[in-house]
Design a protein around this motif. Structure first.
Motif, short mmCIF file in Angstrom:
data_model
loop_
_atom_site.label_atom_id
_atom_site.label_comp_id
_atom_site.label_asym_id
_atom_site.label_seq_id
_atom_site.Cartn_x
_atom_site.Cartn_y
_atom_site.Cartn_z
N ALA A 1 22.96 5.88 10.64
CA ALA A 1 22.50 4.52 10.35
C ALA A 1 21.21 4.51 9.54
N CYS A 2 20.57 5.66 9.36
CA CYS A 2 19.29 5.71 8.65
C CYS A 2 19.47 6.31 7.26
N SER A 3 18.62 5.87 6.33
CA SER A 3 18.62 6.43 4.98
C SER A 3 17.16 6.64 4.57
N PRO A 4 16.74 7.88 4.30
CA PRO A 4 17.55 9.11 4.37
C PRO A 4 17.92 9.46 5.80
N LEU A 5 18.88 10.37 5.92
CA LEU A 5 19.36 10.75 7.24
C LEU A 5 18.25 11.40 8.06
N ARG A 6 18.11 10.96 9.29
CA ARG A 6 17.10 11.51 10.21
C ARG A 6 17.78 12.37 11.27
N GLN A 7 17.12 13.45 11.65
CA GLN A 7 17.67 14.32 12.69
C GLN A 7 17.58 13.64 14.05
N LEU A 8 18.66 13.73 14.82
CA LEU A 8 18.69 13.15 16.15
C LEU A 8 18.04 14.10 17.15
N ALA A 9 17.38 13.53 18.14
CA ALA A 9 16.70 14.30 19.18
C ALA A 9 17.44 14.14 20.51
N PRO A 10 17.45 15.17 21.36
CA PRO A 10 18.14 15.06 22.65
C PRO A 10 17.34 14.22 23.64
N ALA B 1 33.50 17.44 18.24
CA ALA B 1 34.16 17.20 16.95
C ALA B 1 33.18 16.73 15.88
N ASP B 2 32.00 16.25 16.28
CA ASP B 2 31.01 15.78 15.32
C ASP B 2 30.18 16.91 14.73
N GLU B 3 30.27 18.11 15.31
CA GLU B 3 29.43 19.22 14.87
C GLU B 3 29.78 19.66 13.46
N LYS B 4 28.75 20.00 12.69
CA LYS B 4 28.89 20.58 11.36
C LYS B 4 28.08 21.87 11.35
N PRO B 5 28.76 23.02 11.30
CA PRO B 5 28.06 24.31 11.39
C PRO B 5 26.91 24.41 10.39
N GLY B 6 25.76 24.82 10.93
CA GLY B 6 24.59 25.00 10.09
C GLY B 6 23.78 23.76 9.86
N THR B 7 24.20 22.62 10.42
CA THR B 7 23.51 21.35 10.20
C THR B 7 23.21 20.68 11.53
N ARG C 1 22.63 14.27 12.67
CA ARG C 1 21.89 13.30 11.86
C ARG C 1 22.29 11.88 12.24
N CYS C 2 21.36 10.97 12.05
CA CYS C 2 21.62 9.55 12.33
C CYS C 2 22.30 8.92 11.10
N CYS D 1 17.78 8.53 17.75
CA CYS D 1 17.11 8.62 16.45
C CYS D 1 15.65 8.19 16.62
N GLY D 2 14.75 9.03 16.15
CA GLY D 2 13.34 8.68 16.30
C GLY D 2 12.89 7.57 15.39
N SER D 3 13.72 7.18 14.42
CA SER D 3 13.36 6.11 13.49
C SER D 3 13.90 4.76 13.94
N CYS D 4 15.22 4.64 14.04
CA CYS D 4 15.81 3.36 14.41
C CYS D 4 16.02 3.22 15.92
N ARG D 5 15.82 4.31 16.69
CA ARG D 5 15.92 4.35 18.16
C ARG D 5 17.35 4.19 18.66
N ARG D 6 18.32 4.30 17.78
CA ARG D 6 19.73 4.19 18.17
C ARG D 6 20.13 5.41 18.99
N MET D 7 20.89 5.21 20.07
CA MET D 7 21.40 6.30 20.89
C MET D 7 22.85 6.59 20.53
N VAL D 8 23.18 7.90 20.49
CA VAL D 8 24.51 8.34 20.06
C VAL D 8 25.04 9.33 21.07
N ARG D 9 26.32 9.17 21.44
CA ARG D 9 26.99 10.16 22.28
C ARG D 9 27.67 11.17 21.36
#
Length: 612
Positions: A112-121, A100-106, A109-110, A88-96
């Protein structure tokens, strides 16, 4: 908002074919093996190419109505998210991230952040010479400076953060830190690139855990967009009429082939670059064509002629030029809906003034291709180096077909005058300059691939014709309405087959082909004017005299007078990866006579006379 991520059908072979990693809209994906492709596929017909590659046929990926990246269904998806480690570019949290976490068309997202931030690879991945690709073990990296006993005391493998330092720059400012209770281990990325003793997973991201193999090759950490991450092996063939006939060999001809003194040596080296020598000798003795030899070899080796060979026996870079050369040089070329040729000239038959008369002497035949059909197939890839372990497109090795696309276009085919070319090739300075390039080629890791284009040995005519094709594409890009990336080359320069020509063509993904802008430039008097302007432009490079006097540049020092300012093309336009180029052999220099050097001199003299 639901976003759409699309890849054109033609891109599923190159550059985003099986095993490739690519970025799109801030996300990163890898193309899966063809075993995970949807069952709804489009057949691509090319019996000649299928025969040479030893496969039953080709299929193209289905046209995408929506996205094809995170819509996991029963049919499978051609692309999956990779790397799976995101931050996450905001809170810097890393996520594996899991499938199963995929949501088609979306996008991811992190939570832990509000509003939700897009995660970067994450920017870095690991590869090995065995063709495997995987995520970096970031937990190990964060704890790699600790002793083994201290690492075991960490209570969690998931509490990681990708931190950025305020008072540093470059990779030193980036660090992966463990935030587990009582740990606090951290390590920056200053020396992340290279080998660090990590273990290879023995598989690629789309392969199941039970498909992993024991791999002891050293792991390298690279950027996910690094050039050595992916070396595709792509084959291309034009749709030539009458070449796709029955492959069953005649009985008497088969007996003559098997009785040849070169038959047993050919069987021993089948599938290697050395086989070309014995194939040529058998063909000269018996008159057998390439298709007949392919069928007899498949029968001799106990293989189904329509089934895929193993990676050790498959001809990785087969020669497909002979039938194409025969079709283009035929007095009455065959014609179909997808192969339409017509004879043309430079329009200089009555010219006696220089430089036009000299140009007329040096150019042989001109053929305009109003319509061409090309099939491009991906047989597999390698990582780290082109000569590393070959990974087939079907990593499970169960399927008998390859992914391919068909494209339509137009082209200009021209040959050099055979007599003028043979006389020029015999010059001692020309031979000496080519000998140096041949020595560099023998030491190159690209030798096997390039020998499939040059023939048994590198000849002056190949370097001349290859450089001529590059210069002509660059010149045509100013005059035909196509960019250099839209034009492609095919070099016909095997002395053993008396080849001495080039094909410049454009192939687009549209079923209707292109609009005739290239063919119109091949008609008289435009092509003659284009060739003259090409030679005048090639006589000088903005990097001269350094470029013209270079004794070796490019990968493996395989080029001489050729740089980005004068001769190099986009990688998609060149058959040989911008190797084996020398502008001096075209326009002369360094006491070496160029094939078109008299033309350049005559043009300059005519221009000087016009100014007087």
């Amino acid at each position: 908002m639901s976003r759409k991520l699309r890849v054109r059908q033609a891109q599923t072979v190159l550059p985003f074919g099986v095993g490739a990693v690519f970025d799109i809209q801030g996300e990163s994906f890898v193309a899966t093996g063809i075993g995970d492709w949807p069952r709804r596929r489009q057949p691509v017909d090319s019996p000649r190419l299928a025969s040479r590659l030893g496969v039953s046929g080709f299929f193209a990926a289905p046209a995408a109505a929506n996205e094809r990246f995170d819509n996991v269904d029963a049919a499978g998806a051609p692309y999956i998210r990779f790397p799976s480690w995101l931050f996450c570019g905001s809170c810097r949290r890393m996520v594996r991230w899991r499938i199963a976490d995929e949501k088609p068309g979306t996008p991811p997202r992190c939570a832990a952040c509000s509003p939700l931030r897009q995660l970067a690879p994450m920017r870095f991945v690991q590869i090995c010479a065995g063709g495997h690709l995987g995520d970096v073990d970031w937990w190990f990296w964060a704890h790699s400076r600790l002793a083994a006993t201290e690492r075991q005391q960490c209570s969690s493998r998931t509490h990681l953060r990708f931190k950025v330092a305020d008072r540093a720059a470059g990779l030193e400012a980036l660090a992966v830190a463990c935030t587990a209770k009582g740990c606090g281990a951290s390590r920056d990325l200053l020396d992340i690139l290279g080998t660090h003793g990590m273990r290879c997973s023995g598989r690629n991201p789309w392969q199941r855990t039970n498909e992993a193999v024991d791999c002891d090759k050293p792991v390298q950490i690279v950027q996910r967009t690094a050039g050595n991450l992916y070396y595709p092996v792509v084959h291309s063939a034009l749709d030539i009429p009458d070449a796709d006939t029955s492959t069953a060999p005649d009985g008497l001809l088969a007996e003559r082939v098997r009785a040849s003194d070169y038959w047993i040596p050919l069987c021993k080296v089948a599938g290697t670059s050395r086989a070309d020598i014995f194939r040529t000798m058998i063909q000269e003795d018996t008159g057998a064509d390439e298709v007949t030899l392919d069928a007899l070899l498949a029968e001799e080796m106990g293989l189904d002629h329509a089934a895929p060979t193993s990676e050790t026996t498959m001809v990785k870079h087969p020669d497909l030029s002979r039938e194409e050369w025969a079709a283009f040089t035929s007095p009455a070329p065959p014609a179909t809906r997808d192969f339409a040729l017509r004879e043309s000239t430079l329009g200089l038959g009555q010219e006696t003034a220089e430089p036009w008369a000299d140009l007329h002497r040096r150019i042989g035949r001109i053929v305009l291709a109003d319509r061409l059909r090309e099939v491009r197939a991906l047989s597999g890839f390698s990582r780290i180096s082109p000569d590393a372990t070959f990974v087939p497109a079907d990593t499970a090795r169960r399927l008998k077909w390859l992914p391919a696309v068909e494209v339509f276009g137009e082209g200009i085919f021209l040959t050099l005058d055979a007599t003028e070319l043979n006389n020029w090739e015999q010059d001692a300075q020309v031979q000496r300059r080519t000998t140096g390039m041949r020595a560099d080629l023998d030491r190159s890791f690209q030798k096997d691939r390039l020998v499939s284009l040059t023939g048994t040995t590198l000849s002056p005519r190949f370097v001349l014709l290859h450089t001529l094709a590059h210069l002509l594409i660059r010149q045509l890009s100013f005059e035909s309405g196509y960019t250099t990336a839209s034009l492609r080359e095919r070099i016909y320069a095997r002395p053993e087959h008396d080849q001495h020509g080039i094909l410049i063509y454009t192939a687009a993904g549209d079923a209707e082909g292109t609009l005739g802008g290239l063919v119109s430039q091949g008609a008289p008097p435009y092509l003659a004017e284009t060739l003259l302007r090409m030679t005048e432009a090639a006589a000088w490079c903005s990097a001269d005299p350094l470029c013209a006097e270079h004794t070796g540049q490019g990968f493996g020092n395989l080029n001489r007078a050729a740089c980005h300012a004068c001769a190099l093309l986009p990688e998609t336009s060149c058959e040989s990866g911008n190797a084996l180029l020398d502008r001096v052999l075209v326009v002369g220099g360094e006491n070496v006579p160029g094939y078109f050097e008299p033309l350049v001199s005559a043009a300059r003299a005519a221009a000087a006379a016009a100014l007087e």
